[in-house]
Scaffold this active site. Structure first.
Site, PDB file in Angstrom:
ATOM      1  N   ARG A 197      -8.744   1.221   5.963  1.00 48.48           N
ATOM      2  CA  ARG A 197      -7.323   1.192   5.574  1.00 48.48           C
ATOM      3  C   ARG A 197      -6.681   2.572   5.725  1.00 48.48           C
ATOM      4  O   ARG A 197      -6.190   3.146   4.757  1.00 48.48           O
ATOM      5  CB  ARG A 197      -7.190   0.778   4.092  1.00 48.48           C
ATOM      6  CG  ARG A 197      -7.873  -0.493   3.654  1.00 48.48           C
ATOM      7  CD  ARG A 197      -7.398  -0.904   2.250  1.00 48.48           C
ATOM      8  NE  ARG A 197      -7.484   0.145   1.268  1.00 48.48           N
ATOM      9  CZ  ARG A 197      -8.476   0.298   0.383  1.00 48.48           C
ATOM     10  NH1 ARG A 197      -9.480  -0.563   0.350  1.00 48.48           N
ATOM     11  NH2 ARG A 197      -8.457   1.302  -0.472  1.00 48.48           N
ATOM     12  N   LYS A 251       3.000   0.118   3.937  1.00 51.72           N
ATOM     13  CA  LYS A 251       3.812   0.232   2.718  1.00 51.72           C
ATOM     14  C   LYS A 251       4.839   1.351   2.879  1.00 51.72           C
ATOM     15  O   LYS A 251       4.692   2.205   3.765  1.00 51.72           O
ATOM     16  CB  LYS A 251       2.894   0.515   1.536  1.00 51.72           C
ATOM     17  CG  LYS A 251       2.182   1.860   1.618  1.00 51.72           C
ATOM     18  CD  LYS A 251       1.106   1.992   0.556  1.00 51.72           C
ATOM     19  CE  LYS A 251       0.446   3.354   0.622  1.00 51.72           C
ATOM     20  NZ  LYS A 251      -0.769   3.414  -0.224  1.00 51.72           N
ATOM     21  N   CYS A 261      23.807  19.691   1.292  1.00 58.30           N
ATOM     22  CA  CYS A 261      24.734  18.703   0.719  1.00 58.30           C
ATOM     23  C   CYS A 261      24.148  17.300   0.881  1.00 58.30           C
ATOM     24  O   CYS A 261      23.066  17.128   1.441  1.00 58.30           O
ATOM     25  CB  CYS A 261      26.088  18.747   1.420  1.00 58.30           C
ATOM     26  SG  CYS A 261      26.802  20.373   1.626  1.00 58.30           S
ATOM     27  N   ARG A 311      -6.818   4.393 -11.748  1.00 58.42           N
ATOM     28  CA  ARG A 311      -5.515   3.753 -11.547  1.00 58.42           C
ATOM     29  C   ARG A 311      -5.709   2.264 -11.763  1.00 58.42           C
ATOM     30  O   ARG A 311      -5.960   1.834 -12.888  1.00 58.42           O
ATOM     31  CB  ARG A 311      -4.984   4.113 -10.149  1.00 58.42           C
ATOM     32  CG  ARG A 311      -3.511   3.874  -9.959  1.00 58.42           C
ATOM     33  CD  ARG A 311      -2.988   4.425  -8.634  1.00 58.42           C
ATOM     34  NE  ARG A 311      -3.517   3.732  -7.461  1.00 58.42           N
ATOM     35  CZ  ARG A 311      -3.195   4.034  -6.197  1.00 58.42           C
ATOM     36  NH1 ARG A 311      -2.347   5.010  -5.952  1.00 58.42           N
ATOM     37  NH2 ARG A 311      -3.703   3.368  -5.194  1.00 58.42           N
ATOM     38  N   ASP A 323      25.223  14.852   2.837  1.00 54.38           N
ATOM     39  CA  ASP A 323      25.255  14.350   4.218  1.00 54.38           C
ATOM     40  C   ASP A 323      25.236  15.452   5.270  1.00 54.38           C
ATOM     41  O   ASP A 323      25.210  15.159   6.466  1.00 54.38           O
ATOM     42  CB  ASP A 323      26.521  13.510   4.433  1.00 54.38           C
ATOM     43  CG  ASP A 323      26.740  12.537   3.300  1.00 54.38           C
ATOM     44  OD1 ASP A 323      25.848  11.703   3.072  1.00 54.38           O
ATOM     45  OD2 ASP A 323      27.770  12.640   2.609  1.00 54.38           O
TER      46      ASP A 323
HETATM   47  C1  LIG Z   1      -1.790   3.949   0.487  1.00 58.66           C
HETATM   48  C2  LIG Z   1      -3.129   3.344   0.443  1.00 58.66           C
HETATM   49  C3  LIG Z   1      -4.022   3.519   1.504  1.00 58.66           C
HETATM   50  C4  LIG Z   1      -3.762   4.465   2.658  1.00 58.66           C
HETATM   51  O1  LIG Z   1      -3.906   5.785   2.191  1.00 58.66           O
HETATM   52  P1  LIG Z   1      -3.868   7.013   3.207  1.00 58.66           P
HETATM   53  O2  LIG Z   1      -4.276   8.179   2.383  1.00 58.66           O
HETATM   54  O3  LIG Z   1      -2.473   7.121   3.692  1.00 58.66           O
HETATM   55  O4  LIG Z   1      -4.818   6.706   4.279  1.00 58.66           O
HETATM   56  C5  LIG Z   1      -5.205   2.814   1.461  1.00 58.66           C
HETATM   57  N1  LIG Z   1      -5.498   2.013   0.420  1.00 58.66           N
HETATM   58  C6  LIG Z   1      -4.682   1.850  -0.635  1.00 58.66           C
HETATM   59  C7  LIG Z   1      -5.069   0.978  -1.763  1.00 58.66           C
HETATM   60  C8  LIG Z   1      -3.473   2.526  -0.667  1.00 58.66           C
HETATM   61  O5  LIG Z   1      -2.658   2.381  -1.725  1.00 58.66           O
END
Ligand SMILES: *Cc1c(COP(=O)(O)O)cnc(C)c1O
Length: 382
Positions: free
Chosen positions: A232, A49, A321, A147, A323
């Protein structure tokens, strides 16, 4: 096949033509991913992402896929579609919210969506049917992040509901940790206990989906029980630590250097003001340089910035600035127009890390790298 060394030289030739750029080491990325995989014994979702945390969405995803990551994680459907368009065949999960109006596209492109709300699930189901395919969804559980997600106590009922809908398939179940980068605190184990209970209950009722996942970088580094079917790790795959209390092992290394060039070198007289607002006024004659980087590149307009020139630290003065920005060259008489300048990375004996920049900006390394603007060229070493 062009070998790595020759390719490296070709890449460096291109760099001569750039004024501000990132050098991204895809070989080290693959090492980082394989290290995370070895450490956990689980497949790794490449979290790409936010333009792959600034590293470049498509190149990072393709490299991760080539390195064996079976999943890509994104925040928005647009990111997922860009990956499909670029030929990424791995599973893709949109971790955030996808408006139901886009769900047909997701189904057609075989992109999995997060779901945590009945009305949205119904709309997804209708889209699944309309697409003539099945839309894969992952049920998001709020085990303590506050969240997105349904509470763990609602998980079984929600899973049953999702499985009752035609047009969607409950492919996954996941949660997200709020404090896994503070492994000494009880918060993550508390979240994990709730999530694990739900997984057990789903198992009992034969409702457990194929893919259960929970671990961001903090979870991946410090909570073995949270690894489930894949991990993840976002920030860790880029070789950076989620916090000073949750450090990546030494085998994981940053893959990004951020560079620019010195584009002006001249002496200004005493009394001269530098830049917008004349925030710096010379008290004596000084050599002042200009750099081809500004806040529109993601280099923040705050006092106290430092860069590396000719292997030495140089102070940024005046206001950054859009740029450009200006630096003091008093201690660097050898500096000349065209010189490479390091914002993040190594030069000679000196190093500036994303964490150093984050400390100066009063933020975290995540925000520094994710904030590097799209207009900055990304050069990949393969
Ligand atoms: C961004 C995200 C991650 C990765 O998080 P890190 O702290 O960068 O490892 C994993 N799971 C979800 C749902 C996220 O939004």
């Amino acid at each position: 096949m062009i070998d790595g060394f020759l390719k490296g030289i070709l890449t460096l030739m291109n760099i001569q033509n750039l004024a501000t750029w990132l050098e991204i080491d895809l070989i080290q990325l693959k090492e980082n991913l394989s290290e995370l995989q070895k450490m956990t014994g689980k497949p790794v979702m490449a979290v790409v992402k936010a333009n792959a945390y600034g590293h470049g969405l498509v190149d990072i995803a393709l490299a991760a896929e080539a390195a064996g990551s079976p999943w890509c994680g994104v925040a928005r459907l647009e990111e997922a579609l860009a990956l499909r368009q670029a030929g990424v065949n791995a599973h893709i999960l949109v971790l955030g919210y996808t408006p139901p109006g886009s769900a047909v596209l997701a189904a057609v492109e075989n992109i999995s969506l997060a779901v945590y709300d009945r009305a949205t699930a119904q709309a997804y189901a209708a889209a699944g049917i309309e697409s003539g395919k099945t839309l894969n969804v992952h049920l998001k559980i709020d085990s303590g992040m506050g969240r997105l997600g349904v509470f763990p106590e609602e998980g079984v009922v929600m899973a049953k509901y999702l499985q009752s809908l035609q047009g969607i398939h409950l492919q996954g179940l996941f949660t997200h940790f709020a404090r896994a980068d503070e492994p000494e605190l009880p918060a993550t184990n508390q979240q994990l206990a709730k999530f694990a209970n739900l997984v057990k209950d789903l198992e009992k009722d034969n409702l457990k989906p194929e893919f259960v996942h929970a671990s961001n970088s903090g979870g991946t580094l410090a909570f073995n029980d949270a690894w489930y079917d894949f991990v993840r790790p976002g920030i860790a795959m880029y070789g950076l630590s989620p916090s000073s209390k949750a450090l990546v092992p030494a085998a994981l290394k940053p893959i990004l250097s951020w560079k620019t060039r010195l584009i002006s070198v001249k002496e200004l007289p005493a009394g001269y003001g530098v830049g917008y607002g004349h925030r710096y006024v010379l008290t004596k004659p000084e050599m002042i340089g200009a750099l081809a980087i500004g806040y529109a590149d993601g280099f923040r307009r705050v006092p106290g910035n430092e860069v590396l020139i000719a292997g030495k630290r140089a102070k940024v003065i005046g206001s950054v600035c859009m740029d450009q920005c200006m630096v003091q060259l008093g201690d660097i008489p050898e500096a000349k127009i065209g010189d490479e300048v390091v914002i993040i990375g190594k030069q000679g004996e000196q190093t500036i890390t994303a964490d150093d920049v984050a400390a100066r900006w009063g933020t975290i390394n995540y925000e520094v790298i994710a904030g590097i603007a799209a207009r900055v060229s990304r050069v990949y070493v393969r």
